[in-house]
Design an enzyme around this catalytic site. Structure first.
Site, short mmCIF file in Angstrom:
data_model
loop_
_atom_site.label_atom_id
_atom_site.label_comp_id
_atom_site.label_asym_id
_atom_site.label_seq_id
_atom_site.Cartn_x
_atom_site.Cartn_y
_atom_site.Cartn_z
N SER A 136 17.62 -0.22 47.43
CA SER A 136 18.68 -0.63 48.36
C SER A 136 19.84 0.33 48.21
O SER A 136 20.02 0.95 47.15
CB SER A 136 19.14 -2.05 48.03
OG SER A 136 20.27 -2.39 48.80
N TYR A 189 22.03 -8.71 42.23
CA TYR A 189 21.22 -7.90 43.16
C TYR A 189 21.53 -6.42 42.98
O TYR A 189 20.61 -5.59 42.85
CB TYR A 189 21.53 -8.33 44.60
CG TYR A 189 20.69 -7.61 45.64
CD1 TYR A 189 19.33 -7.85 45.74
CD2 TYR A 189 21.26 -6.68 46.51
CE1 TYR A 189 18.55 -7.19 46.68
CE2 TYR A 189 20.49 -6.01 47.45
CZ TYR A 189 19.14 -6.27 47.54
OH TYR A 189 18.37 -5.61 48.46
#
Ligand SMILES: NC(=O)c1ccc[n+]([C@@H]2O[C@H](COP(=O)([O-])OP(=O)(O)OC[C@H]3O[C@@H](n4cnc5c(N)ncnc54)[C@H](OP(=O)(O)O)[C@@H]3O)[C@@H](O)[C@H]2O)c1
Length: 262
Positions: free
Chosen positions: A144, A157
Site C-alpha cells: 500500500s 495498517y
C-alpha cells in the site's frame, strides 16, 4: 526486465474473493490464464471457479494458518508449473488511540505481514521448480502507499504495509540470483469492501477494475514497482518528503480532523 502475462500463465492469487483480488481474478480468467484462487469464503471461490472450471481451482485457506496453507499444496502442485504468485490477501483495522489496543495492531500485522510471509514460504518451492525448467517466475506482493505519510489511526495498517514493503524489497535482493522476480504493488484508495467501511474522504478513489488493470499492465511491462493512481501516489511521495517537523504538524492536524471510531 521481463514481462509476465503475455502468454497463458498459471497463477496463484490470494484474496481473490472480493475487491482488488476479485477484479484481478475476473480479468485474468477472461484473458485465458489458469488460476488457483484463495480466500476464506468457499462460496465466493466456487463462483470464480464456475467462470472457467477447466482453468480455475478454488483453494480455501486462511493465510494466517500455516496448517491451512499446507493443505492447499496439492492444488498448487496439480497442473502446469506456477508462473506467478499474487499475494493480495489483506485487512485494515484502524486504531482509536483513546482505547489503545495491541490486539488490533497485531491483527493487521498477522494478516498483512505474516499471512503474506507464510504464503511466500508455501509457494517458493513451486516457483523454484518453475525456474528449474527454465521458465520465468515471480512473486507479486500487494502492499500500500498508505505508510508513506503518518496518517492518524493507521498505526496497525500502516506499520504492517511498511514492513511488507521492506520484506518485498529485501526478498527481491535475495531471490535475484535465482531469477525469481519480486513485484511490489502500492495502490492508493480503491473502492472495495475494505474501503467502503472508511468514514473519511478518500482522494482520487478508483474502481477495483481499474486497479486490476493497472496491476496487469505493470506486470506485462515488467515494472517491479507498481504504484497508482499516479496523482495520488505522487502527491503522497511529495508530502512524505517534506521536512519532518512540517509532516508532524500536518499529520497531527489531519488526525484531529478525522473522526474516531465509536
Ligand atoms: N482498497 C484499497 O484502497 C487498498 C489500498 C492499498 C492497498 N490495498 C490492499 O489490497 C489488498 C486487497 O484489498 P481490498 O481493498 O481488495 O480488500 P477486500 O475487498 O476486503 O479483500 C480482501 C481479500 O483478502 C482476503 N483475506 C483477508 N484476510 C484473509 C485471511 N486471513 N486469509 C485469507 N484471505 C484473507 C479476503 O478474503 P476472505 O474474506 O474470503 O477471506 C478478500 O478476498 C489488501 O492487501 C489491501 O491492504 C487496498
Amino acid at each position: 526486465m521481463s514481462g509476465f502475462l503475455e502468454t497463458s500463465s498459471r497463477i496463484w492469487l490470494t484474496g481473490a474473493t472480493s475487491g482488488i483480488g476479485e477484479a484481478l481474478a475476473r480479468q485474468l480468467i477472461k484473458d485465458g490464464h489458469s488460476l488457483v484462487v484463495t480466500g476464506r469464503r468457499q462460496s465466493a471461490l466456487d463462483e470464480l471457479a464456475s467462470l472457467a472450471p477447466d482453468r480455475v481451482s478454488g483453494a480455501r485457506a486462511d493465510t494466517t494458518s500455516t496448517a491451512e496453507l499446507g493443505q492447499i499444496d496439492p492444488v498448487l502442485t496439480a497442473g502446469a508449473p506456477l508462473d506467478l504468485a499474487i499475494l493480495n490477501a489483506g485487512t485494515c483495522e484502524y486504531l482509536d488511540v483513546s482505547q489503545f489496543d495491541s490486539e488490533l495492531i497485531g491483527r493487521n500485522i498477522e494478516t498483512n505481514v505474516m499471512g503474506t510471509v507464510r504464503s511466500v514460504e508455501r509457494v517458493l518451492p513451486h516457483l523454484r521448480r518453475t525456474r528449474a525448467q527454465g521458465r520465468p517466475a515471480a512473486l507479486v506482493i500487494v502492499g500500500s502507499s498508505a505508510w508513506w505519510f503518518p496518517f492518524g489511526r493507521a498505526e496497525g495498517y500502516g506499520s504492517s504495509k511498511a514492513a511488507l514493503a521492506y520484506f518485498a524489497q529485501s526478498l527481491r535482493a535475495d531471490l535475484a540470483r535465482e531469477g525469481i522476480e519480486v513485484f511490489l504493488v502500492s495502490p492508493g484508495f480503491v473502492k472495495t469492501p475494505l474501503t467502503d467501511r472508511n468514514d473519511f474522504p478518500m482522494p482520487f478513489l478508483i474502481e477495483a477494475d481499474e486497479a486490476a488493470s493497472r496491476i496487469i499492465q505493470g506486470l506485462k511491462k515488467g515494472h517491479h514497482t507498481i504504484e497508482f493512481p499516479r496523482r495520488f501516489t505522487w502527491t503522497l511521495r511529495l508530502l512524505g518528503n517534506l521536512p519532518q517537523g512540517l509532516i508532524d504538524r500536518m499529520a497531527a492536524r489531519m488526525a484531529r480532523n478525522t473522526p474516531q471510531e465509536n
